[in-house]
Design a protein around this motif. Structure first.
Motif, mmCIF file in Angstrom:
data_model
loop_
_atom_site.group_PDB
_atom_site.id
_atom_site.type_symbol
_atom_site.label_atom_id
_atom_site.label_comp_id
_atom_site.label_asym_id
_atom_site.label_seq_id
_atom_site.Cartn_x
_atom_site.Cartn_y
_atom_site.Cartn_z
ATOM 1 N N GLU A 207 0.818 -1.205 0.000
ATOM 2 C CA GLU A 207 0.000 0.000 0.000
ATOM 3 C C GLU A 207 0.852 1.255 0.000
ATOM 4 O OE1 GLU A 207 -3.436 -1.072 -0.635
ATOM 5 O OE2 GLU A 207 -3.461 0.841 0.396
ATOM 6 N N LEU B 37 2.065 1.932 -3.482
ATOM 7 C CA LEU B 37 1.013 2.474 -4.346
ATOM 8 C C LEU B 37 0.736 3.935 -4.015
ATOM 9 C CD1 LEU B 37 -1.454 -0.511 -4.429
ATOM 10 C CD2 LEU B 37 -0.318 0.499 -6.354
ATOM 11 N N ASN B 38 0.764 4.273 -2.741
ATOM 12 C CA ASN B 38 0.482 5.658 -2.389
ATOM 13 C C ASN B 38 1.613 6.588 -2.757
ATOM 14 O OD1 ASN B 38 -2.098 5.449 -1.367
ATOM 15 N ND2 ASN B 38 -1.332 4.534 0.509
ATOM 16 N N ASN C 207 0.894 7.446 -6.230
ATOM 17 C CA ASN C 207 -0.205 8.414 -6.295
ATOM 18 C C ASN C 207 0.275 9.834 -6.075
ATOM 19 O OD1 ASN C 207 -2.050 6.471 -6.696
ATOM 20 N ND2 ASN C 207 -2.813 6.425 -4.602
ATOM 21 N N GLN D 185 -4.808 13.144 -12.049
ATOM 22 C CA GLN D 185 -5.546 12.999 -10.794
ATOM 23 C C GLN D 185 -6.680 11.992 -10.918
ATOM 24 O OE1 GLN D 185 -6.367 16.904 -9.526
ATOM 25 N NE2 GLN D 185 -4.310 17.586 -10.041
ATOM 26 N N VAL E 127 -5.243 8.689 -10.362
ATOM 27 C CA VAL E 127 -5.022 8.424 -8.940
ATOM 28 C C VAL E 127 -6.268 7.837 -8.300
ATOM 29 C CG1 VAL E 127 -4.718 9.621 -6.763
ATOM 30 C CG2 VAL E 127 -3.160 10.036 -8.619
ATOM 31 N N PHE E 128 -7.438 8.361 -8.702
ATOM 32 C CA PHE E 128 -8.684 7.788 -8.210
ATOM 33 C C PHE E 128 -8.754 6.297 -8.475
ATOM 34 C CE2 PHE E 128 -11.421 10.447 -6.211
ATOM 35 C CZ PHE E 128 -11.636 11.646 -6.845
ATOM 36 N N ILE F 6 -6.356 4.219 -9.242
ATOM 37 C CA ILE F 6 -5.344 3.446 -8.530
ATOM 38 C C ILE F 6 -5.821 3.160 -7.113
ATOM 39 C CG2 ILE F 6 -3.034 3.519 -7.575
ATOM 40 C CD1 ILE F 6 -2.090 4.963 -9.916
ATOM 41 N N MET F 7 -6.432 4.147 -6.491
ATOM 42 C CA MET F 7 -6.931 3.916 -5.130
ATOM 43 C C MET F 7 -8.031 2.882 -5.120
ATOM 44 S SD MET F 7 -7.220 7.533 -3.262
ATOM 45 C CE MET F 7 -5.886 8.678 -3.270
ATOM 46 N N VAL F 8 -8.875 2.899 -6.160
ATOM 47 C CA VAL F 8 -9.944 1.911 -6.243
ATOM 48 C C VAL F 8 -9.367 0.507 -6.322
ATOM 49 C CG1 VAL F 8 -11.645 1.023 -7.882
ATOM 50 C CG2 VAL F 8 -11.716 3.389 -7.195
ATOM 51 N N ALA G 166 -6.391 -0.477 -5.440
ATOM 52 C CA ALA G 166 -5.684 -0.827 -4.214
ATOM 53 C C ALA G 166 -6.660 -1.291 -3.142
ATOM 54 C CB ALA G 166 -4.886 0.373 -3.716
ATOM 55 N N ALA G 167 -7.812 -0.624 -3.049
ATOM 56 C CA ALA G 167 -8.779 -1.023 -2.033
ATOM 57 C C ALA G 167 -9.329 -2.415 -2.316
ATOM 58 C CB ALA G 167 -9.922 -0.008 -1.978
#
Lengths: 110, 110
Positions: free
Chosen positions: A35, A38-39, A42, A69, A72-73, A75-77, A79-80
Motif C-alpha cells: 500500500e 502504491l500511495n 499516487n 488525478q 489516482v482515483f 489506482i486507489m480503487v 488498491a482497495a
C-alpha cells in the motif's frame, strides 16, 4: 515547491515500501508496504499533474488535463479491492495454520 | 485501513510465539538493495533536463504550483469523473462488486 522535492519524497517512500516487502516476514506488514508503494506513486502522479498545469498556464506546455488525478482515483480503487481480497486470503490462511508467517507457505512445495 | 485493524485484531498474536528473522543478513541485504534503488532513482533525475526550465538567462527548477488554479478542486474532479470518465467509473464499480464477492467466498467458514 520545486518538483524534485516531490520526486525524492515519492522515491523514498517507494524504496521504503520495497525494503519492507523484501524484508518482513509478517504477511500483514507486507501488505501495508505494498500500500505504501502504491500511495507513493499516487503522490507522484498528483505532483506531476500540478506541474504540467502550471506550465500550461504559462504557455510552456502544449496541453494539460486532469488525467493524472483521475488516474489516482482509479489506482486507489484498485488498491482497495486488492487489499480486501488479500486480507481475506490472510484470514483464511490464519484459520488453517494459525500463523501469518510467509515462510510457512514454503510448505506447499513438499 | 480499518480493514487492516480488524484483521490484526482477529488474530491473537504474541511476540514470544512469533519466530524471529533467522539472521540479520536478510535485513541488511534488504536495506542495501532498497538503498541502491533509491540511489539509482535519484541519480536518474538529477541531471534531467525536463525538470528545469530556462527563463532568459537563468535556470529554474520546475515547480508544482499549489496555490492557484482550479485543477485540484473537488468540484472539477467530480464533474470530470462523471462526464469524461464515466465508463471507467462504472467498470470500477463492477470491480468492487467482484472483489467483495471474492472476499466473502474466500472467507466463508465451512
Amino acid at each position: 515547491m520545486p518538483i524534485h522535492y516531490y520526486i525524492i519524497l515519492a522515491a523514498t517512500l517507494f524504496c521504503i515500501g520495497v525494503i519492507g516487502v523484501l524484508t518482513r516476514r509478517n504477511a500483514i506488514i507486507v501488505f501495508m508496504c505494498v500500500e505504501l508503494m502504491l500511495n507513493a506513486v499516487n503522490l507522484m502522479l498528483v505532483a506531476f499533474s500540478k506541474m504540467h498545469f502550471g506550465m500550461f498556464q504559462r504557455g510552456l506546455a502544449p496541453a494539460s488535463g486532469i488525467d493524472g488525478q483521475m488516474f489516482v482515483f482509479f489506482i486507489m480503487v484498485v488498491a482497495a479491492a486488492e487489499v480486501s481480497v488479500g486480507l481475506a486470503i490472510i484470514v483464511m490462511m490464519y484459520r488453517n495454520v494459525h500463523s501469518v508467517d510467509i515462510n510457512f507457505l514454503n510448505r506447499l512445495k513438499n | 485501513m480499518v480493514l487492516f485493524l480488524f484483521v490484526i485484531m482477529l488474530m491473537n498474536q504474541n511476540t514470544e510465539t512469533e519466530p524471529r528473522n533467522k539472521s540479520m543478513w536478510i535485513k541488511l541485504a534488504g536495506a542495501i538493495s532498497g538503498g541502491c534503488l533509491l540511489v539509482v532513482v535519484v541519480a536518474a533525475i538529477r541531471d534531467s533536463a525536463s525538470l528545469v526550465e530556462r527563463v532568459g538567462d537563468k535556470v529554474y527548477a520546475k515547480a508544482a504550483v499549489t496555490n492557484f488554479g482550479d485543477i485540484g478542486l473537488i468540484e472539477k474532479l467530480g464533474k470530470s469523473l462523471f462526464t469524461d470518465y464515466v465508463v471507467p467509473f462504472e467498470i470500477s464499480s463492477v470491480l468492487f462488486l467482484s472483489a467483495m464477492v471474492g472476499a466473502v467466498v474466500i472467507g466463508k467458514k465451512d
